[in-house]
Structure formats: structure tokens, C-alpha cells
Scaffold this motif. Structure first.
Motif, short mmCIF file in Angstrom:
data_model
loop_
_atom_site.label_atom_id
_atom_site.label_comp_id
_atom_site.label_asym_id
_atom_site.label_seq_id
_atom_site.Cartn_x
_atom_site.Cartn_y
_atom_site.Cartn_z
N TYR A 320 -15.35 21.41 13.27
CA TYR A 320 -15.98 22.48 13.54
C TYR A 320 -15.30 23.91 13.05
N PHE A 321 -16.08 24.55 12.52
CA PHE A 321 -15.58 25.84 11.53
C PHE A 321 -16.34 27.32 13.05
N PHE A 322 -15.04 28.33 12.64
CA PHE A 322 -15.36 29.08 14.48
C PHE A 322 -14.50 30.51 14.05
N LYS A 323 -15.04 31.67 13.46
CA LYS A 323 -14.20 33.19 13.65
C LYS A 323 -12.78 33.27 14.26
N PRO A 339 -11.42 33.28 9.56
CA PRO A 339 -12.18 31.69 9.72
C PRO A 339 -11.07 30.11 9.86
N VAL A 340 -11.37 29.84 10.93
CA VAL A 340 -10.49 28.66 10.83
C VAL A 340 -11.84 27.39 11.05
N ALA A 341 -10.89 26.36 10.83
CA ALA A 341 -11.68 24.90 11.15
C ALA A 341 -11.21 23.81 12.16
N THR A 342 -11.14 23.53 13.04
CA THR A 342 -10.76 22.68 13.89
C THR A 342 -11.30 20.69 14.47
N ASP A 387 4.45 27.10 4.79
CA ASP A 387 4.09 26.75 3.18
C ASP A 387 3.70 25.63 3.59
N TYR A 388 3.23 25.16 5.27
CA TYR A 388 2.57 23.47 5.92
C TYR A 388 1.34 23.95 5.24
N VAL A 389 0.96 25.07 5.91
CA VAL A 389 -0.94 25.04 5.56
C VAL A 389 -1.51 24.98 3.93
N ASP A 390 -2.55 23.98 4.24
CA ASP A 390 -2.86 23.66 2.86
C ASP A 390 -3.90 24.10 2.80
N VAL A 391 -4.21 25.03 1.29
CA VAL A 391 -5.30 25.94 1.14
C VAL A 391 -6.49 25.11 0.98
N ASP A 392 -6.47 24.37 0.73
CA ASP A 392 -7.72 23.24 0.50
C ASP A 392 -8.10 22.54 1.74
N PHE A 393 -7.56 22.57 2.78
CA PHE A 393 -7.92 21.60 3.83
C PHE A 393 -8.60 22.68 4.52
N GLY A 394 -10.68 22.82 4.66
CA GLY A 394 -10.87 23.16 6.31
C GLY A 394 -10.78 24.56 5.26
#
Length: 530
Positions: A320-323, A339-342, A387-394
Motif C-alpha cells: 500500500y502506497f500513501f502520502k 510518500p510511504v509504502a507498507t 542508515d537502515y532505510v533502503d533508498v531503493d525499497f518502496g
């Protein structure tokens, strides 16, 4: 080569000259017993092993033997017919009559030697029936105390306890492996003259037993809560009495040489005292403690389960992608939304931060600002850099829910975030979920996404393959949540276990599993034992 009857008789006559049949004679008779009846019958060998040659009956004798089915009877018939032919041939020669008489006596002795031991062969099965034989022998061993310690043995005592299998269990490869290894150790000790005790038992397997009893109640239209604690306890003991011996019976079928006269059950009187003593001792040494920590919660069973009891399955799901509105954004201003995905929109209600990678040029300028949690009544959370956040995911931006995700929990500890629990122990939404309180978590997911679409903050939903944590016991989806439980510290056990492999004291076979062993012990968390 074919031998005439007279020559055959002469051979027997020469053998009769000794006081008793020679081993060569016996071997010849056994050769008769194992021969194949055919035209010009070859019925075996004669003479010493170094000079064995076929002994072949005349064709007439062979033909008359074709109806014989038992090797012993075939041998007897062949020898008798050979004797008859020999006697007829000797009738014209008085000098050979004596030889024939001697031959007759030898043949009688040989026939008796061949036929008598086979008198019970008709009662034997065509094939070895291991089921009946093994059970009969094992029962005899057990009845005669063969697996009990020999108190007259003078060697050093040897004892080993069976890792107790679950009382609800059925035999699998793990049981077969430990039974084989321990059986080898126990039998080896006995043969070395050591008084040996291999102690068997079974574990009460509280979660697994509860599950099977609850299923039985459901089939009757009842429930654990509905019948009450005492009645449920009584039903559980009733189940144990009826089905609890299955695993022990299967271990017996493996031939395990343990002393069943000493079999114990983990809820036997006296054993609970030992558990309590061990628990207090470990607590006094700081190895067991009570704390609030992320656990694997099984909503249906109402219990925490260990990491080893969680099985991950790849299942079709939805991303699910949302603002995520940034605080102070004007309505419709997309520049002030993240924009966030979950895969779990219902957990938005427990978010305590939104994280971005500090190196991500798209979002790093927002670090330090705050987002407004949808449908929370205006509650805001910080935008943090990690730094845990993957810039290429979601989308490259991550909602952080320390109360309901193991990875988010670690981020929360690093960044000092608040932990909010939005679910009850049965998987329904609690008071922290606002207007969604009381909804099942799955129902809440559907409802909240519909509300996000209505509010104009839903971007899209697309199919996504997810790794779903399920309980090994009941198959239900596990809910990660923070709860106060009892834990066992693992560092003091993991470190020496790792050192043993590094030093070569412990060898793992096959070696390829050494990497898995080290990885598991390196990343291990304190163990939930509640």
C-alpha cells in the motif's frame, strides 16, 4: 559329468569305510539339499573344498525327483533313489553287495542329518517378518530387565537423559537421530561393563497440547474460555491419558534400550520442584530476568512463542502506497508530503516516526520536521534519518512502528522513540487505535485503507509477495508486539559455543552448516521463556 549308478555307490561305499561320516560326506549331503532338480540333475558337490566337483544323478533319478519341492526332501529322495539303483546294480555281484550295504547305512545317516533339522521349516514365513519379530524380542528384553542398570557391573556408572519429546508428538527424523546416537552410547557403555542408565521421558508441551485439546472442543461446539479453567485442565489430562503414550511406543519400535521402568513426565510430582529450583537458581545468577521486549505473540493461543517456533512463508499480499502529511502542509500541497509504502496499513496508528536515509537527496531536507499520523486526532511524529532505510525499497521512506515490528523496535531503541501498542492480546485493536478500537487487525486493515482512499491520501495498492510469520503450532499469523515476559540471557551461552567451534573443540558435520551455526549464535537475542 554323468556318473553311472555303480560308480556313485562305490563313492558312498568308500566314505562308509571310516568309523563315522567324514566332513566331505556331510558337505555332499548338504550339496544335495541345496541343488536344483533338473534333467541330468546336478545335486551338489563332493569332496574337500579344494577339489569340489558336481555330483550328478542319472537322468532317470532326476526325472523322478522333479516333484520334490523342499530341498531337504529332495536330497533325501535323491539319496534313497540312488541307493535303490546301487542295490539293483550290485545284485549280480556278491563282492559288491557288502559295499552296497555299507553305502545304505551311510545314506541313512546322511538322510537323517539332512532331513531332521528341517522338520520345522514348514512353519517359517517365506520372508522375514520384522514387525512381529522385533516387537516380540523387544518385549522380551524389556520384561527381563535387559535395559535396567546392572548393579553388579564394576565399571564407572554411565547415565544419560533422553531429551524429552513432546507428549503430543509423532516420530520424525530428529527423534530418530537422537535415539540412534544415544542408543549407541548406552549399548557401548553396557558392553564395556559399566552400570548404564538411559532415562526416558516426555514433555508436557503446554502450547501444543492446548492446541489439540482446543481443536477437539471446537469440534464439539465448545471453547476453552467457555468451559472454564478447571474443566479445560481436566480435559487436557484426559487427552494425555488417552493419547500421550504414542511417542513412547514409537521410540520403542526404534529399539531404544532405555529403562522404561523409570520413565518420567515433566508434570510428574516432584519434577516441578526441580524446575522451580532451577528457575530460582538461574534468576539469582542473573541469567533469567523479567523485562519488556518484542515477542512473537500468537493471538489465538494467547501466548508468546520462541523464534524457532515461527515459520516464515512467502504468500501473496499487497503493498500500500500513501502520502504521509508533513506538519504545516496546505491541503493538496504534494511537496509537503512524504510518500510511504507498507504491507500493514493498520499499524500506521502505532507509528512514532517516519525514517529516511540521510544520504537520500529527495528527503534529507525534511529530517527534523514532523509528520501527522492519519486518523490519530492530530498526533505528530518526527522525521528521522537512519542508515537502515533502503533508498531503493518502496518509496525510500519508512514508517516506524516500534510496537509491532522487530526491525522498527531496534530503530526505536537506537533513536529513543516511544513505543505504542495498538492491539489487544487477541489480535483486536485497542484504545490506542481510536475509532478502530475493537476491530480485528485484518478487518482494521481493510477499513483503514478505505478511509485513506476517501481522504485522498492513498496513492496506490499493488500485488506484493510478502514473508508472513506463522506459528509452527497452530499456523496462525504471528503478531510482533512488545510485552512483559520472562527471558533467558543468551550471551553467556552463545559465546562459549562459538569459541568451541573456532578452537576446533567442536566439529560440525557437514562443514557447510558451520556458517549457519555461527550466524545463528552471533545474531541471537535473549530467549523468551514465558
Amino acid at each position: 559329468m554323468l556318473r553311472p549308478a555303480a560308480s556313485h555307490a562305490a563313492a558312498l561305499s568308500r566314505a562308509a569305510a571310516s568309523a563315522k561320516p567324514t566332513p566331505a560326506c556331510i558337505r555332499a549331503a548338504v550339496g544335495h539339499a541345496s541343488s536344483t532338480v533338473s534333467r541330468g540333475l546336478t545335486i551338489g558337490t563332493r569332496g574337500a573344498a579344494s577339489s569340489r566337483r558336481p555330483i550328478t544323478l542319472p537322468a532317470a533319478v532326476a526325472r523322478s525327483s522333479t516333484s520334490v519341492t523342499s530341498p531337504s526332501v529332495a536330497a533325501a529322495a535323491a539319496v534313497r533313489r540312488s541307493r535303490a539303483v546301487t542295490t539293483a546294480a550290485a545284485a549280480s555281484n556278491d563282492a559288491k553287495a557288502a559295499d552296497a550295504a555299507d553305502t545304505s547305512r551311510v545314506a541313512d545317516n546322511v538322510v537323517a542329518a539332512v532331513v531332521s533339522p528341517g522338520s520345522n521349516h514348514a512353519s517359517l514365513s517365506k520372508n522375514f517378518e520384522h514387525g512381529d519379530t522385533e516387537e516380540r524380542l523387544y518385549a522380551w528384553w524389556e520384561e527381563n530387565g535387559c535395559f535396567q542398570p546392572d548393579m553388579t557391573a564394576t565399571g564407572e556408572p554411565f547415565t544419560i537423559a533422553m531429551p524429552p519429546p513432546n507428549v503430543t508428538g509423532a516420530l520424525h527424523m530428529g527423534h530418530a537421530m537422537f535415539v540412534t546416537l544415544q542408543d549407541i552410547m548406552a549399548r557401548n557403555a553396557r558392553m564395556r561393563g559399566r552400570p548404564t542408565l538411559w532415562l526416558p521421558g516426555s514433555d508436557h508441551a503446554g502450547i501444543a497440547t492446548q492446541l489439540v485439546v482446543e481443536r477437539a472442543l471446537e469440534a464439539e461446539g465448545l471453547s476453552r474460555v467457555g468451559i472454564g479453567r478447571d474443566a479445560f485442565t481436566a480435559r487436557t489430562w484426559e487427552w494425555k491419558r488417552e493419547y500421550g503414550g504414542r511417542i513412547a511406543g514409537q521410540i520403542r519400535r526404534l529399539g531404544a534400550s532405555c529403562d522404561w521402568t523409570r520413565e518420567r513426565f515433566t508434570l510428574d510430582e516432584g519434577l516441578s520442584d526441580a524446575v522451580l529450583e532451577a528457575f530460582v537458581s538461574l534468576h539469582d545468577r542473573g541469567l533469567i530476568y523479567k523485562g519488556t521486549y518484542m515477542v512473537n505473540w500468537a493471538p489465538k493461543l494467547q501466548t508468546a512463542i520462541s523464534d524457532l517456533e515461527v515459520e516464515y512463508t512467502d504468500e501473496p499480499g499487497t503493498m500500500y502506497f500513501f502520502k504521509y502529511p508533513v506538519e504545516g502542509a496546505a491541503a493538496g500541497d504534494d511537496d509537503l508530503h512524504l510518500p510511504v509504502a507498507t504491507t500493514r496499513p493498520e499499524t500506521i496508528l502505532g507509528d512514532t516516526a517516519v525514517a529516511v536515509n540521510p544520504s537520500d537527496d529527495r528527503f534529507k531536507h525534511l529530517i527534523g520536521q514532523r509528520c501527522v499520523v492519519p486518523f490519530s486526532g492530530g498526533r505528530t511524529v518526527p522525521i528521522i534519518g537512519d542508515d537502515y532505510v533502503d533508498v531503493d525499497f518502496g518509496t525510500g521512506a519508512l514508517k516506524v512502528t516500534p510496537g509491532h515490528d522487530p526491525n522498527d523496535y531496534e530503530i526505536g531503541k537506537r533513536c529513543g522513540l516511544e513505543t505504542i501498542n495498538i492491539m489487544n492480546k487477541d489480535g483486536s485493536m485497542n484504545g490506542n487505535a481510536g475509532k478502530y478500537e475493537g476491530l480485528d487487525r485484518a478487518v482494521c486493515r481493510t477499513q483503514l485503507w478505505a478511509d485513506m482512499e476517501a481522504a485522498g491520501i492513498a496513492l496506490k495498492a499493488e500485488p506484493y509477495q510478502t514473508r508472513v510469520p506463522r506459528s509452527q503450532r497452530g499456523g496462525e499469523i504471528i503478531e510482533p508486539l512488545v510485552s512483559e515476559q520472562w527471558f533467558c540471557k543468551m550471551d553467556s551461552m552463545a559465546e562459549p559455543a562459538l569459541a568451541a567451534v573456532e578452537s576446533g573443540e567442536l566439529t560440525i558435520i557437514p562443514q557447510r552448516f558451520e556458517k549457519i551455526y555461527k550466524s545463528w549464535l552471533t545474531d541471537i537475542r535473549d530467549w523468551c521463556i514465558s
